[in-house]
Design a protein around this motif. Structure first.
Motif, PDB file in Angstrom:
ATOM      1  N   VAL A  31     -82.006  23.903  56.204  1.00  0.00           N
ATOM      2  CA  VAL A  31     -82.603  22.042  56.248  1.00  0.00           C
ATOM      3  C   VAL A  31     -82.863  22.130  55.135  1.00  0.00           C
ATOM      4  N   SER A  42     -80.663  21.592  52.487  1.00  0.00           N
ATOM      5  CA  SER A  42     -79.339  20.089  52.212  1.00  0.00           C
ATOM      6  C   SER A  42     -79.755  18.795  53.213  1.00  0.00           C
ATOM      7  N   LYS A  43     -80.827  18.799  53.945  1.00  0.00           N
ATOM      8  CA  LYS A  43     -80.877  17.737  54.746  1.00  0.00           C
ATOM      9  C   LYS A  43     -82.281  17.353  55.345  1.00  0.00           C
ATOM     10  N   ILE A  44     -83.154  17.718  54.043  1.00  0.00           N
ATOM     11  CA  ILE A  44     -84.329  17.368  54.060  1.00  0.00           C
ATOM     12  C   ILE A  44     -85.228  16.413  54.393  1.00  0.00           C
ATOM     13  N   THR A  76     -82.974  13.611  56.041  1.00  0.00           N
ATOM     14  CA  THR A  76     -82.192  12.948  56.529  1.00  0.00           C
ATOM     15  C   THR A  76     -82.719  12.335  58.561  1.00  0.00           C
ATOM     16  N   LYS A  77     -82.739  11.295  58.590  1.00  0.00           N
ATOM     17  CA  LYS A  77     -83.512  11.174  60.087  1.00  0.00           C
ATOM     18  C   LYS A  77     -82.901  12.796  60.946  1.00  0.00           C
ATOM     19  N   VAL A  83     -83.802  15.508  61.463  1.00  0.00           N
ATOM     20  CA  VAL A  83     -83.821  17.068  61.364  1.00  0.00           C
ATOM     21  C   VAL A  83     -84.865  17.438  61.022  1.00  0.00           C
ATOM     22  N   TYR A 139     -87.696  11.450  55.675  1.00  0.00           N
ATOM     23  CA  TYR A 139     -86.975  10.094  55.968  1.00  0.00           C
ATOM     24  C   TYR A 139     -88.520   8.865  55.307  1.00  0.00           C
TER      25      TYR A 139
END
Length: 236
Positions: A178, A180-182, A184-185, A187, A199
Motif C-alpha cells: 500500500v 508505494s501507492k499511498i 494514488t486515487k 488506494v 490524493y
C-alpha cells in the motif's frame, strides 16, 4: 491536455450541482435543530446538554458548508486567496473536534503547538488536510490489533521558511504493497473506502505551494509531514 481539461470542467459542474443539493438538507437540519430548541424553551425546559448539542450541530453544519465551498472552488480552479490565519489555533480546533471520538476508542490524541503561529493560507483547505490525516490515523488502529500504546500526536512548528505540521500514530505502519501507492486515487486499507483522501491532501497542499510526505515502520507506526511555505514576515 484537452481530456484533462474536460474532466476538470465536468468535475467543476458536478461539484456545483452537489453543493446546491447538499446545502438544502443542511439548511433543513439547521432549521429543525433551531425549532427543537425554541420548542423546548417555550415548554420551560432548559438543559445544558441539549444546548451544547445544538451548538455542535450548528458548528458542524458550518464546517460542512465551508468544505462544500472549498471543493467547488478547488475543482473550478477558483480558490479563495490565502488569508491571514493563526495556524496554531486552527490545528488545536481540529484536534479538539476529534478528541471525543479518539477517547472512545482508547486513543490518546495529543496536540502540541505554539501559543500562536500566524500564516497566510487557505484555512478551509488546511483544515480538510488535517481532518483527513487525523481520521486516517484513528481508522488505522481498527486493524492494528492489541497495542500497548494507542497514541496520535499532532505537532506544529515553524522553520525559517516553512510551517511544519506532523501527524504521527502508533498503529503499526503501512504495508509495503500500500505504501508505494499511498497518494494514488482509490488506494485504501479501509473496507468500503474510496481511497481519495490522501490524493486530495496532496492536491490541496500542492495548490498552496507546499509538500506532504510520510515515514512508516511496520510494527511501529506512521508519521505524515506537511510543509507549507512561510510568507515573508509571517510570525515576525
Amino acid at each position: 491536455i484537452e481530456l484533462e481539461q474536460a474532466r476538470l470542467h465536468a468535475l467543476s459542474m458536478m461539484s456545483f450541482g452537489m453543493a446546491h443539493e447538499l446545502r438544502q438538507p443542511l439548511q433543513a437540519i439547521r432549521s429543525e435543530a433551531n425549532n427543537i430548541v425554541r420548542k423546548l424553551g417555550a415548554m420551560g425546559i432548559k438543559d445544558d446538554d441539549i444546548a451544547e448539542a445544538e451548538k455542535s450541530i450548528e458548528n458542524n453544519i458550518q464546517r460542512i458548508d465551508n468544505n462544500i465551498k472549498f471543493i467547488a472552488g478547488f475543482s473550478a480552479s477558483d480558490l479563495e486567496a490565502p488569508a491571514s490565519v493563526d495556524l496554531a489555533e486552527l490545528i488545536r480546533k481540529e484536534c479538539a473536534f476529534f478528541q471525543n471520538r479518539a477517547s472512545l476508542q482508547g486513543i490518546a490524541l495529543q496536540c502540541e503547538t505554539p501559543k500562536s503561529q500566524p500564516a497566510d493560507l487557505n484555512a478551509t483547505g488546511i483544515a480538510i488536510v488535517i481532518t483527513n490525516l487525523i481520521t486516517n490515523a484513528i481508522d488505522a488502529f481498527e486493524g492494528a490489533g492489541d497495542r500497548a500504546q494507542l497514541t496520535i500526536k499532532v505537532n506544529l512548528r515553524a522553520t525559517r521558511n516553512e510551517h511544519v505540521i506532523e501527524v504521527a500514530d502508533t498503529a503499526g505502519g503501512i504495508p509495503d504493497a500500500v505504501a508505494s501507492k499511498i497518494f494514488t486515487k482509490f488506494v485504501t486499507q479501509k473496507t468500503g473506502g474510496w481511497g481519495v483522501g490522501l490524493y486530495n491532501c496532496r492536491l490541496i497542499v500542492g495548490a498552496q505551494g507546499g509538500e506532504i510526505d510520510y515515514q512508516t515502520r511496520l510494527g511501529v507506526g506512521t508519521k505524515f509531514t506537511v510543509r507549507l511555505p512561510r510568507s515573508t514576515g509571517a510570525g515576525q
